[in-house]
Enzyme design. Structure first.
Site, PDB file in Angstrom:
ATOM      1  NE  ARG A  50      64.073  42.745  73.535  1.00  0.00           N
ATOM      2  CZ  ARG A  50      64.515  42.369  74.193  1.00  0.00           C
ATOM      3  NH1 ARG A  50      65.801  41.624  74.567  1.00  0.00           N
ATOM      4  NH2 ARG A  50      63.806  42.049  75.285  1.00  0.00           N
ATOM      5  CB  CYS A  99      66.025  42.569  61.614  1.00  0.00           C
ATOM      6  SG  CYS A  99      64.140  42.327  62.487  1.00  0.00           S
ATOM      7  CE  LYS A 113      64.884  42.855  57.051  1.00  0.00           C
ATOM      8  NZ  LYS A 113      64.106  44.649  57.048  1.00  0.00           N
TER       9      LYS A 113
HETATM   10  C1  UDX Z   1      66.102  42.946  66.414  1.00  0.00           C
HETATM   11  C2  UDX Z   1      66.541  44.018  67.234  1.00  0.00           C
HETATM   12  O1  UDX Z   1      66.630  44.115  68.667  1.00  0.00           O
HETATM   13  C3  UDX Z   1      65.109  44.419  66.860  1.00  0.00           C
HETATM   14  O2  UDX Z   1      65.039  45.624  68.399  1.00  0.00           O
HETATM   15  C4  UDX Z   1      64.678  44.664  65.919  1.00  0.00           C
HETATM   16  O3  UDX Z   1      62.672  44.657  66.436  1.00  0.00           O
HETATM   17  C5  UDX Z   1      64.924  43.538  64.981  1.00  0.00           C
HETATM   18  O4  UDX Z   1      66.090  42.827  64.895  1.00  0.00           O
HETATM   19  P1  UDX Z   1      66.022  40.131  66.725  1.00  0.00           P
HETATM   20  O5  UDX Z   1      66.660  40.001  65.328  1.00  0.00           O
HETATM   21  O6  UDX Z   1      64.207  39.106  66.840  1.00  0.00           O
HETATM   22  O7  UDX Z   1      65.744  41.784  66.620  1.00  0.00           O
HETATM   23  O8  UDX Z   1      66.422  39.175  68.008  1.00  0.00           O
HETATM   24  P2  UDX Z   1      67.836  39.852  69.135  1.00  0.00           P
HETATM   25  O9  UDX Z   1      67.351  39.409  70.514  1.00  0.00           O
HETATM   26  O10 UDX Z   1      68.435  41.497  68.954  1.00  0.00           O
HETATM   27  O11 UDX Z   1      68.427  38.917  68.841  1.00  0.00           O
HETATM   28  C6  UDX Z   1      69.786  39.106  67.311  1.00  0.00           C
HETATM   29  C7  UDX Z   1      71.291  38.292  67.047  1.00  0.00           C
HETATM   30  O12 UDX Z   1      72.300  38.464  67.839  1.00  0.00           O
HETATM   31  C8  UDX Z   1      70.727  36.703  67.584  1.00  0.00           C
HETATM   32  O13 UDX Z   1      71.104  35.744  66.789  1.00  0.00           O
HETATM   33  C9  UDX Z   1      71.323  36.907  68.769  1.00  0.00           C
HETATM   34  O14 UDX Z   1      72.263  35.414  68.872  1.00  0.00           O
HETATM   35  C10 UDX Z   1      72.212  37.930  68.250  1.00  0.00           C
HETATM   36  N1  UDX Z   1      73.488  38.199  70.059  1.00  0.00           N
HETATM   37  C11 UDX Z   1      72.287  39.626  70.281  1.00  0.00           C
HETATM   38  C12 UDX Z   1      74.201  38.086  69.963  1.00  0.00           C
HETATM   39  O15 UDX Z   1      75.318  37.446  69.085  1.00  0.00           O
HETATM   40  N2  UDX Z   1      75.123  38.940  71.136  1.00  0.00           N
HETATM   41  C13 UDX Z   1      73.943  39.632  72.148  1.00  0.00           C
HETATM   42  O16 UDX Z   1      74.722  39.812  72.878  1.00  0.00           O
HETATM   43  C14 UDX Z   1      72.646  39.926  71.715  1.00  0.00           C
END
Ligand code: UDX
Length: 422
Positions: free
Chosen positions: A160, A266, A269
Site C-alpha cells: 500500500r 491500483c 485501474k
Molecule cells: C492498494 C492495496 O491495498 C494494495 O494491497 C495493492 O498492492 C495496491 O493497491 P493503495 O492503493 O496504495 O493499495 O492504498 P489503500 O490503502 O489500499 O487505499 C486505496 C484507496 O481506498 C484510498 O483512496 C483509500 O482512501 C480508500 N479506502 C481504503 C477507503 O475509502 N476505505 C477503506 O476502508 C480503505
C-alpha cells in the site's frame, strides 16, 4: 542474492530497498537518468515514509546501486524483477508497452550472458501476459529458451502506498507463480526469511490472485459506501455499523471506512482491467461494474451535501483540506479531490486548497486553485475534508461549515458539520 530491479517506481523502489535491507545486492534500473542520479545521492523521486532512511543505509553499505544500464545490471543477476508500470488505457485494458520494452531489453542483455537468472514479473499484469508476452519477447531477443536458459516467475506485490516498506517486510503471504520448479525454488530462497505462508502456484493463477485481491478490497469499500449512503438517509452512523459487522472474523474490521471512495493508481485501474478481461472472454461482470460505478459517483455526494447548506457556490470561497488519494503519500492519481475540485470550479466557486504533500502536483492540473495553509483554507465560506491527514485533527473548526468526506471526528466542533455517510 544478486538482484536487479527494472523500474524505479513505488513498487520497484520499495522492493529493491527492502531486499537490499535484508543483505541482498540490488541494482535498480531506470531509463530516467535524472531519477537514477538522484537515487545515487539518496534522493527519492516519490514520498514514501521510511523509504528515504532505508535507502540511505543500503547505499552506505553498498547493497543498493542505481543505473540506467540494464544490460550490465542484468548480466550477473540471480533474479531480475520487472517492476515497470502497467497503466490503464481508455477502454480499461492495461498498456503493456513498458512490460514489452523491459522484456526486449532483458532479452537483448541475456543474449551474450552466461548466467541463468530467474525473470520475475512483479508488475500487475493480466492473466496470461507473463507467458503470452514477456516470455516470447525474452526468448526472441535472447535466442534462449525459458525454463532451460532462464527461469520465469510471477510474484505479485500487495504494497500500500504510505505503508510500502512495512507491507514489504510484513506480508500476509508471498505468492509465487512459477514456470517450473527450479524457478520457484530460486525465488522461494530469496523469501526464506519471511515469516508468512508462501503459496507456490501457476503463473496465471498468481496474476489472477493480484487482480482478485484488489477487486475484493475495492468491492469491500464500495459495499461500505453503499451501506453508508443508506445509513445517511436513516440518520445512522455507518462507522458504528462497521464496528458491529467487523467483529465477525469472516468480515474483519479492515477496509470498512466509508467515505468519498477509493482512488490511487491500483484499485480503479485493476478493477477496470478485470472488467475488460471478463468482457473479452464473453462474461458480463455485473458486480465489478457496480463497484466502479458507485465509486465514480461517491465523491460528488459531498457536493450534494454542501448544496443543502449553500445552494449556490458561485463566487463563494470553498476550502479543500486534502488532495491526495490517501494520507502519507504525495500521489493524487484518481484521487476523489480531482472530481470534486473540477465540479466546484465548474460551478464558479473560488477554491482554496491545502495538502501536506500534493499541492505542487495538483497545481499542474488546477492552476486556478488558490494553494495556501490549512488555517487560510479554514477562512472560507465552507470547508470540505477530502483526505484524512492526521494534522487535520488538530485544526480549529469552530464557527465553520464543514462537509467531511473522510471522518475527521474533531471537525464535529464546527458550526455546521455533515459527514458524507454519517
Ligand atoms: C492498494 C492495496 O491495498 C494494495 O494491497 C495493492 O498492492 C495496491 O493497491 P493503495 O492503493 O496504495 O493499495 O492504498 P489503500 O490503502 O489500499 O487505499 C486505496 C484507496 O481506498 C484510498 O483512496 C483509500 O482512501 C480508500 N479506502 C481504503 C477507503 O475509502 N476505505 C477503506 O476502508 C480503505
Amino acid at each position: 542474492m544478486k538482484i536487479s530491479i527494472v523500474g524505479a517506481g513505488y513498487v520497484g523502489l520499495a522492493t529493491g530497498v527492502g531486499f537490499a535491507s535484508m543483505g541482498n545486492s540490488v541494482i535498480c534500473v531506470d531509463s530516467d537518468g535524472a531519477k537514477v542520479e538522484k537515487l545515487k545521492q539518496g534522493v527519492l523521486p516519490i514520498y514514501e515514509p521510511m523509504l528515504g532512511e532505508h535507502l540511505q543505509k543500503v547505499l552506505e553499505k553498498g547493497y543498493f546501486k542505481a543505473t540506467t544500464n540494464l544490460s550490465s545490471a542484468v548480466r550477473d543477476s540471480d533474479i531480475i524483477f520487472i517492476c515497470v508500470g502497467t497503466p490503464s488505457k481508455p477502454d480499461g485494458t492495461i498498456d503493456l508497452n513498458f512490460i514489452e520494452q523491459a522484456s526486449k531489453d532483458i532479452g537483448d542483455a541475456l543474449k551474450d550472458s552466461g548466467n541463468q537468472p530467474v525473470v520475475v514479473v512483479k508488475s500487475t499484469v493480466v492473466p496470461g501476459a507473463t507467458e503470452g508476452v514477456v516470455v516470447p519477447i525474452i526468448e526472441r531477443h535472447s535466442g534462449k529458451k525459458a525454463g532451460a536458459d532462464f527461469g520465469v516467475c510471477m510474484n505479485p506485490e500487495f504494497l500500500r502506498e504510505g505503508n510500502a516498506l512495512s507491507d514489504f517486510f510484513n506480508p500476509d503471504r508471498v505468492v509465487i507463480g512459477e514456470l517450473d520448479q527450479r524457478s520457484g525454488d530460486v525465488l522461494e530462497r530469496l523469501y526464506h526469511d519471511f515469516k508468512c505462508p508462501i503459496l507456490r502456484t501457476s503463473i496465471k493463477t498468481a496474476e489472477m490472485i493480484k487482480y482478485a485481491s484488489n477487486a475484493f478490497l475495492a468491492t469491500k469499500i464500495s459495499f461500505i459506501n453503499e451501506i453508508g449512503n443508506i445509513c445517511k438517509r436513516l440518520g445512522i452512523d455507518v462507522y458504528e455499523v462497521a464496528k458491529g459487522i467487523g467483529l465477525d472474523k469472516r468480515i474483519s474490521p479492515y477496509f470498512l471506512n466509508a467515505g468519498i471512495g477509493f482512488g490511487g493508481s491500483c484499485f480503479p485501474k485493476d478493477v477496470r482491467a478485470l472488467i475488460a478481461i471478463a468482457k473479452k472472454i464473453g462474461y458480463e461482470p455485473k458486480l465489478l461494474e457496480s463497484v466502479i460505478n458507485l465509486n465514480e459517483t461517491q465523491p460528488l455526494r459531498l457536493l450534494e451535501l454542501l448544496k443543502k447548506h449553500m445552494p449556490d457556490v458561485r463566487g463563494k470561497k470553498i476550502g479543500v483540506l486534502g488532495l491526495t488519494f490517501k494520507p502519507e503519500t504525495d500521489d493524487i492519481r484518481e484521487a476523489p479531490s480531482i472530481k470534486i475540485v473540477r465540479e466546484l470550479l465548474k460551478q464558479g466557486a473560488v477554491v482554496k486548497a491545502y495538502d501536506p504533500k500534493a499541492m505542487d502536483g495538483f497545481k499542474k492540473i488546477f492552476p486556478k486553485v488558490k494553494y495556501c495553509s490549512a488555517e487560510e483554507v479554514l477562512e472560507s465560506d465552507a470547508v470540505l475534508i477530502l483526505t484524512e491527514w492526521d494534522e487535520f485533527k488538530k485544526l480549529d473548526y469552530l464557527g465553520k461549515i464543514v462537509i467531511d468526506g473522510r471522518k475527521i471526528d474533531e471537525a464535529k466542533s464546527a458550526r455546521v458539520y455533515e459527514g458524507v455517510c454519517w
